[in-house]
Motif scaffolding. Structure first.
Motif, short mmCIF file in Angstrom:
data_model
loop_
_atom_site.label_atom_id
_atom_site.label_comp_id
_atom_site.label_asym_id
_atom_site.label_seq_id
_atom_site.Cartn_x
_atom_site.Cartn_y
_atom_site.Cartn_z
N ARG A 134 12.58 -2.99 54.17
CA ARG A 134 12.58 -1.75 53.37
C ARG A 134 13.90 -1.00 53.53
O ARG A 134 14.33 -0.27 52.65
N ALA A 135 14.55 -1.17 54.69
CA ALA A 135 15.81 -0.46 54.96
C ALA A 135 17.01 -1.22 54.42
O ALA A 135 18.15 -0.78 54.59
N GLY A 136 16.76 -2.36 53.78
CA GLY A 136 17.87 -3.15 53.22
C GLY A 136 18.66 -3.91 54.27
O GLY A 136 19.80 -4.30 54.04
N ILE A 137 18.04 -4.11 55.43
CA ILE A 137 18.72 -4.85 56.51
C ILE A 137 18.28 -6.31 56.44
O ILE A 137 17.08 -6.60 56.36
N LEU A 138 19.25 -7.20 56.45
CA LEU A 138 18.96 -8.63 56.37
C LEU A 138 18.21 -9.06 57.63
O LEU A 138 18.75 -8.96 58.74
N ALA A 139 16.99 -9.48 57.46
CA ALA A 139 16.17 -9.90 58.61
C ALA A 139 15.24 -11.03 58.16
O ALA A 139 14.11 -10.78 57.76
#
Ligand code: AMP
Ligand code: ZN
Length: 144
Positions: A77-82
């Protein structure tokens, strides 16, 4: 000087050192790691000083886990690649601990990021069941 007064994470919890805080409550604080393995790498720490696991009560440990879990689940949701996540805690210098205020790493992972343990699962020997059972028995006794 006490350990607390020299501790950078105590200073962060007290708002006396710079940090990018993700979450703060009465038990724990989460903030960005300044040398991230990958963008989004976050640390979750107990608000009270404890060098290692021994001083972290179960209630506080449970909160650390709960907050780490929520952070891990929020990366997308935070736009962090995971593509995956590691939760990692180094307890003791020999385990890789470098800051001696207990902390849980929440590390977003993606293929080819190069982070990892040097031993793969299948490069290790596999003890016999009797040895595993014996270790389990001793550990269970020690749990109290
Ligand atoms: P460890 O090796 O498990 O003790 O991890 C300590 C972590 O703390 C490392 O990943 C460091 O990059 C991180 N770190 C050290 N100082 C700070 C700081 N002032 N603010 C945020 N993270 C820090
Ligand atoms: Zn501390």
């Amino acid at each position: 000087m006490t350990a607390e007064s020299r501790c950078i994470f105590c200073a962060i919890v007290a708002g006396k050192a710079e940090a990018s805080v993700v979450h703060r409550d009465e038990l724990v604080t989460a903030f960005m790691d300044v040398y991230p393995v990958n963008p989004g790498h976050t640390l979750v720490v107990p608000n009270h000083h404890s060098e290692g696991l021994e001083g972290v009560e179960e209630e506080v440990g449970g909160r650390i886990w709960a907050v780490a879990r929520r952070i891990a689940l929020s990366f997308g949701r935070a736009g962090i690649l995971a593509e995956g996540v590691n939760l990692f805690l180094a307890n003791g210098a020999v385990a890789g601990q470098t800051v001696f205020h207990c902390h849980l790493h929440v590390i977003p992972r993606h293929s080819g990021d190069g982070f990892g343990f040097k031993h793969g699962v299948f490069s290790r020997g596999r003890p016999g069941r009797a040895e595993l059972d014996e270790q389990a028995r001793k550990l269970a006794l020690g749990l109290g």
